[in-house]
Write an enzyme that holds these catalytic residues in place. Structure first.
Site, short mmCIF file in Angstrom:
data_model
loop_
_atom_site.label_atom_id
_atom_site.label_comp_id
_atom_site.label_asym_id
_atom_site.label_seq_id
_atom_site.Cartn_x
_atom_site.Cartn_y
_atom_site.Cartn_z
N SER A 124 56.38 30.40 22.34
CA SER A 124 55.16 30.17 21.51
C SER A 124 54.65 29.17 23.44
CB SER A 124 54.60 29.80 20.76
OG SER A 124 53.36 29.96 21.08
N TYR A 148 53.50 22.35 14.86
CA TYR A 148 53.43 23.32 15.18
C TYR A 148 54.33 23.36 16.77
CZ TYR A 148 53.66 28.11 15.88
OH TYR A 148 53.86 29.33 17.09
N LYS A 152 58.28 24.50 18.38
CA LYS A 152 58.77 25.17 18.30
C LYS A 152 59.84 24.39 20.09
CE LYS A 152 57.48 28.87 16.78
NZ LYS A 152 58.49 29.77 16.21
P1 NAD Z 1 53.68 35.70 10.74
O1 NAD Z 1 53.92 34.59 9.79
O2 NAD Z 1 52.82 37.16 10.08
O3 NAD Z 1 55.87 35.84 10.31
C1 NAD Z 1 56.14 35.20 10.00
C2 NAD Z 1 57.05 36.06 8.67
O4 NAD Z 1 57.61 34.77 8.33
C3 NAD Z 1 56.23 35.52 7.98
O5 NAD Z 1 56.40 37.18 7.19
C4 NAD Z 1 57.05 35.07 6.59
O6 NAD Z 1 57.18 35.02 4.75
C5 NAD Z 1 58.42 34.77 7.17
N1 NAD Z 1 58.58 33.29 7.08
C6 NAD Z 1 58.10 31.87 7.28
N2 NAD Z 1 59.49 30.78 6.64
C7 NAD Z 1 59.78 31.37 5.70
C8 NAD Z 1 61.68 30.61 5.56
N3 NAD Z 1 61.57 29.73 5.35
N4 NAD Z 1 62.21 32.03 5.13
C9 NAD Z 1 61.99 33.04 5.52
N5 NAD Z 1 60.82 34.01 5.86
C10 NAD Z 1 59.97 32.77 6.55
O7 NAD Z 1 53.79 35.14 11.57
P2 NAD Z 1 53.76 35.86 12.98
O8 NAD Z 1 52.25 36.41 13.67
O9 NAD Z 1 54.34 37.85 13.10
O10 NAD Z 1 54.52 35.28 13.91
C11 NAD Z 1 56.21 35.18 14.22
C12 NAD Z 1 56.81 34.35 14.64
O11 NAD Z 1 56.03 34.20 16.36
C13 NAD Z 1 56.30 33.42 13.98
O12 NAD Z 1 57.43 32.78 14.16
C14 NAD Z 1 56.08 32.34 15.17
O13 NAD Z 1 55.22 30.87 15.40
C15 NAD Z 1 55.82 32.86 16.08
N6 NAD Z 1 54.32 32.98 17.25
C16 NAD Z 1 53.23 33.62 17.13
C17 NAD Z 1 52.60 33.63 17.77
C18 NAD Z 1 50.58 34.07 16.86
O14 NAD Z 1 49.86 33.75 17.84
N7 NAD Z 1 51.02 35.39 15.91
C19 NAD Z 1 52.21 33.43 19.18
C20 NAD Z 1 53.45 32.07 19.26
C21 NAD Z 1 53.99 32.23 18.72
C1 WQD Z 2 42.17 31.89 21.16
C2 WQD Z 2 40.59 30.85 22.25
C3 WQD Z 2 39.58 29.87 21.35
C4 WQD Z 2 38.63 31.32 17.23
C5 WQD Z 2 47.53 30.04 19.11
C6 WQD Z 2 48.01 29.03 18.56
C7 WQD Z 2 49.02 29.05 19.74
C8 WQD Z 2 49.47 30.52 19.63
C9 WQD Z 2 48.57 31.58 19.79
C10 WQD Z 2 51.14 30.50 17.68
C11 WQD Z 2 40.21 30.16 22.43
C12 WQD Z 2 38.43 30.82 20.90
C13 WQD Z 2 39.35 30.54 18.55
C14 WQD Z 2 37.35 31.18 16.67
C15 WQD Z 2 36.76 30.35 19.13
N1 WQD Z 2 50.04 30.82 18.18
N2 WQD Z 2 38.30 30.91 19.23
N3 WQD Z 2 36.29 31.17 17.87
O1 WQD Z 2 44.88 28.62 20.62
O2 WQD Z 2 45.18 30.44 22.57
O3 WQD Z 2 46.54 30.16 20.59
O4 WQD Z 2 47.61 31.69 18.53
O5 WQD Z 2 52.10 30.57 18.60
O6 WQD Z 2 49.74 28.61 19.58
O7 WQD Z 2 47.44 27.89 20.04
O8 WQD Z 2 44.32 31.26 20.28
O9 WQD Z 2 43.11 32.58 18.88
O10 WQD Z 2 43.38 30.37 18.40
O11 WQD Z 2 41.97 31.08 20.20
O12 WQD Z 2 36.11 30.78 19.76
O13 WQD Z 2 36.88 31.06 15.66
O14 WQD Z 2 39.11 32.00 21.26
O15 WQD Z 2 38.89 28.06 21.38
O16 WQD Z 2 39.35 29.60 23.22
P1 WQD Z 2 44.91 30.44 21.18
P2 WQD Z 2 43.39 31.38 19.10
#
Ligand code: NAD
Ligand code: WQD
Length: 347
Positions: A124, A148, A152
């Site tokens: 991430s 969190y 990562k």
């Molecule tokens: P999500 O929660 O929709 O998907 C994650 C999946 O992992 C879920 O289906 C959950 O049930 C499963 N899971 C969690 N722990 C588990 C375990 N111990 N065993 C088996 N399954 C398990 O999230 P997402 O948004 O699809 O994110 C996927 C990956 O990408 C995550 O690792 C997340 O940290 C990373 N990521 C997400 C974002 C974002 O903003 N969505 C941004 C950067 C990185």
């Molecule tokens: C985006 C912008 C907020 C909600 C997070 C995690 C990051 C990654 C992606 C997993 C910011 C603003 C948000 C709201 C708002 N996830 N905001 N009102 O913070 O960039 O990243 O998600 O890896 O780890 O930290 O994303 O969507 O939360 O926020 O004004 O109700 O929207 O302040 O500027 P962020 P976000």
């Protein structure tokens, strides 16, 4: 290729599973459904006309993970499974370190034992911390600011050590920026449980009438309109990035890091306006104090992914909002309505 997708029932995992199947790969999904529904996979089956092999397994159950690999034939793993809510990770750090780090260690032990040494990992942009040096390049210092993000960073360190110790491993660390949007069919999309933490799902729930208004966290940032700027990336572009990374690491042992972003920043107000256009009505909002820990601006330098993988994001903010809205408006309660109506989920 036969690919194990951990977390494949989740938001990014289900879209990537779809793209893998469409790309002719054989997919087995491992998920414990702690933050997802098997309905997403049924819809992937509907969209692709192919069946999805699903194993309801928790990564913390080492022998169950071993049993999946004992089926044999896996050529690579795409590892999405993990918990991802920043605020919850501050409140429950042990849960996050155990689930994300220990879960990954179990996976790696099983892979090692089975001789499967190709891995694409969901990292991430959060690993860069509050760095204000934009655009963010892969060699920028890592400085995650919450548990969190530290899971990562720690997993990235573990994988780097593994690649260093054993040159047979091929590992891609994909640093996603802000994934949004949905498959253009509107059949699969993001279905957060409880109050969404992220901007887009919150805006979408306001637009569909599930919530009153968006709270904009801060309007006094040093940005053009005073609101935070982020690099939103369409989940289907992200899915394509995984296929590109997978293709690259085959036959190229090593540990690789790629930003997956568009390279373009959008402010909170730009997002709210674009979403209002997609929904056909304005999305109400109010200004609120800054959210602690938020950076003013974050966007990627995605040029390494373009140079190495030939990958870049193609969809713009308007398309992200249109596709997100199609999913949200056709599934106002996410997958819940369907799974409740259908009774027990097939697992
Ligand atoms: P999500 O929660 O929709 O998907 C994650 C999946 O992992 C879920 O289906 C959950 O049930 C499963 N899971 C969690 N722990 C588990 C375990 N111990 N065993 C088996 N399954 C398990 O999230 P997402 O948004 O699809 O994110 C996927 C990956 O990408 C995550 O690792 C997340 O940290 C990373 N990521 C997400 C974002 C974002 O903003 N969505 C941004 C950067 C990185
Ligand atoms: C985006 C912008 C907020 C909600 C997070 C995690 C990051 C990654 C992606 C997993 C910011 C603003 C948000 C709201 C708002 N996830 N905001 N009102 O913070 O960039 O990243 O998600 O890896 O780890 O930290 O994303 O969507 O939360 O926020 O004004 O109700 O929207 O302040 O500027 P962020 P976000």
């Amino acid at each position: 290729m036969k690919v194990l997708v951990t977390g494949g029932a989740g938001y990014i995992g289900s879209h990537t599973t779809l793209s893998l199947l469409e790309g002719g790969h054989e997919v087995v999904v491992l998920d414990n459904l702690m933050n997802s529904s098997a309905e997403s996979l049924r819809r992937v089956e509907q969209l692709t006309g192919r069946s999805v092999d699903f194993r309801k397994v928790d990564l913390l159950d080492a022998s169950a993970v071993d049993a999946v690999f004992a089926e044999g034939g896996f050529e690579a793993v795409i590892h999405f499974a993990g918990l991802k809510a920043v605020g919850e990770s501050v409140a429950k750090p042990l849960m996050y370190y155990t689930n994300n780090v220990a879960g990954t260690l179990n996976l790696l032990h099983s892979m090692e034992a089975a001789g499967v040494r190709r891995l694409v990992f969901s990292s991430s942009a959060t690993v860069y911390g509050a760095s204000e040096e934009v655009p963010l390049v892969e060699k920028a210092p890592l400085d995650a600011t919450n548990p969190y993000g530290r899971t990562k960073e720690q997993i990235e360190d573990i994988l780097a050590d593994l690649g260093e110790a054993d040159s047979r491993w091929s590992i891609a660390l994909l640093r996603y920026f802000n994934p949004v949007g949905a498959h253009e069919s509107g059949l699969i999309g993001e279905d957060p449980s409880g109050t969404p933490n992220n901007l887009l799902p919150f805006v979408a729930q306001v637009a569909v009438g599930r919530r009153d208004m968006v709270r904009v966290f801060g309007n006094d940032y040093p940005t053009p309109d005073g609101t935070g700027v982020r690099d939103y990336i369409h989940v289907m572009d992200l899915a394509a990035g995984h296929l590109a990374a997978l293709g690259y690491i085959v036959g190229r042992p090593g540990v690789y890091r790629w930003n997956l972003g568009t390279g373009r920043g959008s402010s909170v107000l730009e997002v709210i306006e674009a979403f209002g256009k997609a929904a056909g009505h304005p999305v109400p909002y109010e200004f609120a104090p800054r959210r602690p820990g938020d950076a003013a601006v974050s966007y990627a330098d995605p040029s390494a992914a373009l140079a190495d993988l030939g990958w870049s994001a193609h969809r713009n903010l308007a398309q992200m909002c249109e596709d997100h809205w199609r999913w949200q408006s056709r599934n106002p309660q996410g997958y819940a309505a369907v799974t409740e109506a259908a009774g027990a989920v097939a697992e």
